[in-house]
Design a protein around this motif. Structure first.
Motif, PDB file in Angstrom:
ATOM      1  N   PRO A   1       0.830  -1.195   0.052  1.00 19.42           N
ATOM      2  CA  PRO A   1      -0.162  -0.137  -0.139  1.00 19.42           C
ATOM      3  C   PRO A   1       0.803   1.378  -0.034  1.00 19.42           C
ATOM      4  CG  PRO A   1      -0.996  -1.670   1.323  1.00 19.42           C
ATOM      5  CD  PRO A   1       0.428  -2.124   1.221  1.00 19.42           C
ATOM      6  N   VAL A   2       1.825   1.150   0.684  1.00 21.55           N
ATOM      7  CA  VAL A   2       2.744   2.576   0.770  1.00 21.55           C
ATOM      8  C   VAL A   2       3.231   2.815  -0.547  1.00 21.55           C
ATOM      9  CG1 VAL A   2       4.870   3.582   1.938  1.00 21.55           C
ATOM     10  CG2 VAL A   2       3.148   2.346   3.458  1.00 21.55           C
ATOM     11  N   ALA A   3       3.955   1.717  -1.278  1.00 16.43           N
ATOM     12  CA  ALA A   3       4.898   1.694  -2.493  1.00 16.43           C
ATOM     13  C   ALA A   3       3.644   2.173  -3.402  1.00 16.43           C
ATOM     14  CB  ALA A   3       5.068   0.297  -2.571  1.00 16.43           C
ATOM     15  N   ALA A   4       2.384   1.728  -3.307  1.00 13.94           N
ATOM     16  CA  ALA A   4       1.406   2.215  -4.260  1.00 13.94           C
ATOM     17  C   ALA A   4       1.092   3.580  -4.215  1.00 13.94           C
ATOM     18  CB  ALA A   4      -0.076   1.207  -4.107  1.00 13.94           C
ATOM     19  N   GLU A   5       1.260   4.034  -2.950  1.00 17.70           N
ATOM     20  CA  GLU A   5       1.004   5.597  -2.877  1.00 17.70           C
ATOM     21  C   GLU A   5       2.165   6.469  -3.398  1.00 17.70           C
ATOM     22  OE1 GLU A   5      -0.614   8.229   0.812  1.00 17.70           O
ATOM     23  OE2 GLU A   5       1.568   7.340   1.045  1.00 17.70           O
ATOM     24  N   VAL A   6       3.417   5.792  -3.469  1.00 19.43           N
ATOM     25  CA  VAL A   6       4.609   6.340  -3.999  1.00 19.43           C
ATOM     26  C   VAL A   6       4.277   6.224  -5.439  1.00 19.43           C
ATOM     27  CG1 VAL A   6       6.933   6.056  -4.598  1.00 19.43           C
ATOM     28  CG2 VAL A   6       6.166   5.523  -2.257  1.00 19.43           C
ATOM     29  N   ALA A   7       3.804   5.313  -6.038  1.00 15.57           N
ATOM     30  CA  ALA A   7       3.548   5.206  -7.439  1.00 15.57           C
ATOM     31  C   ALA A   7       2.534   6.388  -7.901  1.00 15.57           C
ATOM     32  CB  ALA A   7       3.392   3.595  -7.969  1.00 15.57           C
ATOM     33  N   ALA A   8       1.556   6.190  -7.116  1.00 18.04           N
ATOM     34  CA  ALA A   8       0.250   6.952  -7.639  1.00 18.04           C
ATOM     35  C   ALA A   8       0.653   8.503  -7.669  1.00 18.04           C
ATOM     36  CB  ALA A   8      -0.870   7.030  -6.882  1.00 18.04           C
ATOM     37  N   THR A   9       1.390   9.042  -6.439  1.00 15.58           N
ATOM     38  CA  THR A   9       2.198  10.292  -6.411  1.00 15.58           C
ATOM     39  C   THR A   9       2.965  10.691  -7.626  1.00 15.58           C
ATOM     40  OG1 THR A   9       2.032  10.243  -4.060  1.00 15.58           O
ATOM     41  CG2 THR A   9       3.172  11.743  -4.992  1.00 15.58           C
ATOM     42  N   LEU A  10       3.841   9.827  -7.939  1.00 16.14           N
ATOM     43  CA  LEU A  10       4.821  10.045  -9.114  1.00 16.14           C
ATOM     44  C   LEU A  10       3.821  10.272 -10.359  1.00 16.14           C
ATOM     45  CD1 LEU A  10       7.549   7.319  -8.287  1.00 16.14           C
ATOM     46  CD2 LEU A  10       7.783  10.015  -8.428  1.00 16.14           C
ATOM     47  N   LEU A  11       2.870   9.523 -10.620  1.00 16.56           N
ATOM     48  CA  LEU A  11       2.044   9.621 -12.098  1.00 16.56           C
ATOM     49  C   LEU A  11       1.187  10.939 -11.891  1.00 16.56           C
ATOM     50  CD1 LEU A  11       0.813   5.800 -12.370  1.00 16.56           C
ATOM     51  CD2 LEU A  11       2.618   6.985 -13.425  1.00 16.56           C
ATOM     52  N   ALA A  12       0.835  11.331 -10.519  1.00 16.09           N
ATOM     53  CA  ALA A  12       0.118  12.433 -10.552  1.00 16.09           C
ATOM     54  C   ALA A  12       0.961  13.649 -10.722  1.00 16.09           C
ATOM     55  CB  ALA A  12      -0.859  12.398  -9.282  1.00 16.09           C
TER      56      ALA A  12
ATOM     57  N   THR B   1      20.184   5.480  10.157  1.00 12.84           N
ATOM     58  CA  THR B   1      21.679   5.353  10.652  1.00 12.84           C
ATOM     59  C   THR B   1      22.378   4.268   9.513  1.00 12.84           C
ATOM     60  OG1 THR B   1      20.807   3.449  12.027  1.00 12.84           O
ATOM     61  CG2 THR B   1      21.449   5.608  13.018  1.00 12.84           C
ATOM     62  N   ALA B   2      22.038   4.677   8.256  1.00 13.21           N
ATOM     63  CA  ALA B   2      22.474   3.488   7.315  1.00 13.21           C
ATOM     64  C   ALA B   2      23.783   3.852   6.901  1.00 13.21           C
ATOM     65  CB  ALA B   2      21.717   3.695   5.885  1.00 13.21           C
ATOM     66  N   CYS B   3      24.683   2.585   6.711  1.00 12.96           N
ATOM     67  CA  CYS B   3      25.922   2.879   6.437  1.00 12.96           C
ATOM     68  C   CYS B   3      26.179   3.542   5.165  1.00 12.96           C
ATOM     69  CB  CYS B   3      26.638   1.716   6.662  1.00 12.96           C
ATOM     70  SG  CYS B   3      28.359   1.573   6.542  1.00 12.96           S
ATOM     71  N   ALA B   4      25.724   3.046   4.170  1.00 11.75           N
ATOM     72  CA  ALA B   4      25.780   3.572   2.995  1.00 11.75           C
ATOM     73  C   ALA B   4      25.403   5.065   2.729  1.00 11.75           C
ATOM     74  CB  ALA B   4      25.010   2.825   1.939  1.00 11.75           C
ATOM     75  N   PRO B   5      25.923   5.899   2.219  1.00 13.21           N
ATOM     76  CA  PRO B   5      25.528   7.291   1.896  1.00 13.21           C
ATOM     77  C   PRO B   5      24.603   7.425   1.003  1.00 13.21           C
ATOM     78  CG  PRO B   5      27.839   7.131   0.994  1.00 13.21           C
ATOM     79  CD  PRO B   5      27.632   5.804   1.698  1.00 13.21           C
ATOM     80  N   GLY B   6      24.007   8.661   0.928  1.00  9.46           N
ATOM     81  CA  GLY B   6      23.000   8.826  -0.278  1.00  9.46           C
ATOM     82  C   GLY B   6      21.482   8.339  -0.070  1.00  9.46           C
ATOM     83  N   VAL B   7      21.175   8.294   1.113  1.00  7.74           N
ATOM     84  CA  VAL B   7      19.846   7.860   1.663  1.00  7.74           C
ATOM     85  C   VAL B   7      19.246   8.975   2.214  1.00  7.74           C
ATOM     86  CG1 VAL B   7      18.429   6.308   2.934  1.00  7.74           C
ATOM     87  CG2 VAL B   7      20.673   5.414   2.078  1.00  7.74           C
ATOM     88  N   LEU B   8      17.903   9.488   1.635  1.00  6.45           N
ATOM     89  CA  LEU B   8      17.175  10.189   2.009  1.00  6.45           C
ATOM     90  C   LEU B   8      15.790   9.772   2.651  1.00  6.45           C
ATOM     91  CD1 LEU B   8      16.012  13.408   1.948  1.00  6.45           C
ATOM     92  CD2 LEU B   8      14.966  13.012  -0.046  1.00  6.45           C
ATOM     93  N   VAL B   9      15.608   9.939   4.052  1.00  9.63           N
ATOM     94  CA  VAL B   9      14.733   9.160   4.860  1.00  9.63           C
ATOM     95  C   VAL B   9      13.263  10.103   4.984  1.00  9.63           C
ATOM     96  CG1 VAL B   9      14.111   7.911   6.768  1.00  9.63           C
ATOM     97  CG2 VAL B   9      16.323   7.933   5.743  1.00  9.63           C
ATOM     98  N   VAL B  10      12.097   9.538   4.657  1.00  8.52           N
ATOM     99  CA  VAL B  10      11.022  10.409   4.882  1.00  8.52           C
ATOM    100  C   VAL B  10      10.301   9.629   6.194  1.00  8.52           C
ATOM    101  CG1 VAL B  10      10.823  10.933   2.455  1.00  8.52           C
ATOM    102  CG2 VAL B  10       9.487   9.004   3.196  1.00  8.52           C
ATOM    103  N   ASN B  11       9.135  10.195   6.458  1.00 12.86           N
ATOM    104  CA  ASN B  11       8.459   9.513   7.669  1.00 12.86           C
ATOM    105  C   ASN B  11       7.866   8.244   7.382  1.00 12.86           C
ATOM    106  OD1 ASN B  11       7.467   9.739  10.424  1.00 12.86           O
ATOM    107  ND2 ASN B  11       6.607  11.748  10.079  1.00 12.86           N
ATOM    108  N   ILE B  12       7.487   7.837   8.464  1.00 11.57           N
ATOM    109  CA  ILE B  12       6.782   6.204   8.537  1.00 11.57           C
ATOM    110  C   ILE B  12       5.552   6.035   7.518  1.00 11.57           C
ATOM    111  CG2 ILE B  12       5.825   4.378   9.929  1.00 11.57           C
ATOM    112  CD1 ILE B  12       7.737   5.226  12.205  1.00 11.57           C
ATOM    113  N   ASP B  13       5.501   5.609   6.590  1.00 10.13           N
ATOM    114  CA  ASP B  13       4.333   5.310   5.656  1.00 10.13           C
ATOM    115  C   ASP B  13       4.225   6.493   4.817  1.00 10.13           C
ATOM    116  OD1 ASP B  13       3.815   2.569   6.886  1.00 10.13           O
ATOM    117  OD2 ASP B  13       2.311   3.452   8.246  1.00 10.13           O
TER     118      ASP B  13
END
Length: 224
Positions: free
Chosen positions: A105-116, A194-206
């Motif tokens: 459901p959260v991945a679907a919200e990402v996809a719907a947002t991108l298309l809009a 706290t990801a070891c790999a750089p280049g990660v942008l984190v948003v809020n839960i869900d």
């Protein structure tokens, strides 16, 4: 160019020029609103010239009300999003990866947002780190994307793994999926921060919407 046009509905003041300032229009957050209020907000955005107008976190009753008002509306039940008006022609591509089916459901919200937002999207689901070979199989796809969104609950380890395999910015979305010690997504959030790999942008839960907007802006900038 700046503008401050608003549509005053009494219970809400709609910012109909937000897209002019930021590239992303005001979007109706339907959670906590009645179906009638959500419909009124969408109508106000449309009257103010916003195309398309869309709402997130749409429940079944609100979806029915939107369809009654606009039979042509596109309602994505998994994403809990509804869009009224023609979608823009997509540019670029964002790759959306989800760790497990429960993150859908959260991945679907990402996809719907991108298309809009007028950005192309490709989803690859169920590539969690419990089967690391599934992640490695999508490495060629990473290089084709303008940005990557990674949606994961449980331990939230997938974004760090992906960030170690690509030079693309990784937008990480922790989900509230997991057993008790996952604390409704807090464990995944802390892992991603706290990801070891750089280049990660984190948003809020869900927050699939926030991740989609961030990735859309990256993709549009890359295509200018």
């Amino acid at each position: 160019m700046t503008s401050d046009r608003t549509v005053d509905l009494g219970f809400a003041r709609l910012d109909v020029d937000r897209a002019t300032r930021t590239g992303t229009p005001e979007v109706v957050f339907a959670a906590g609103k009645t179906p009638a209020e959500t419909v009124a907000c969408l109508a106000g955005l449309l009257d103010g010239g916003v195309r398309p107008a869309w709402a997130t976190r749409v429940d079944d009753a609100t979806a029915a009300a939107i369809r009654d008002r606009w039979p042509e509306a596109v309602v994505d039940e998994q994403a809990r999003c509804a869009v009224v008006g023609p979608l823009p022609e997509p540019v670029g591509e964002v790759l959306v990866l989800s760790a497990g089916t429960s993150d859908g459901p959260v991945a679907a919200e990402v996809a719907a947002t991108l298309l809009a937002c007028g950005v192309g999207c490709r989803r690859v689901d169920d590539v969690g780190v419990a089967g690391i070979h599934r992640v490695l199989a999508v490495v060629p796809d990473l290089a084709e994307a303008d940005a990557v969104v990674v949606v994961a609950g449980m331990d939230g380890a997938l974004p760090g793994v992906v960030a170690g395999l690509t030079d693309r910015l990784v937008v990480a979305v922790p989900t509230s999926v997991g057993y008790g010690a996952a604390f409704d997504g807090l464990a995944a959030l802390l892992t991603m921060l706290t990801a070891c790999a750089p280049g990660v942008l984190v948003v809020n839960i869900d927050n699939g919407f926030g991740a989609g907007v961030a990735a859309a802006r990256i993709a549009r900038s890359a295509r200018r």
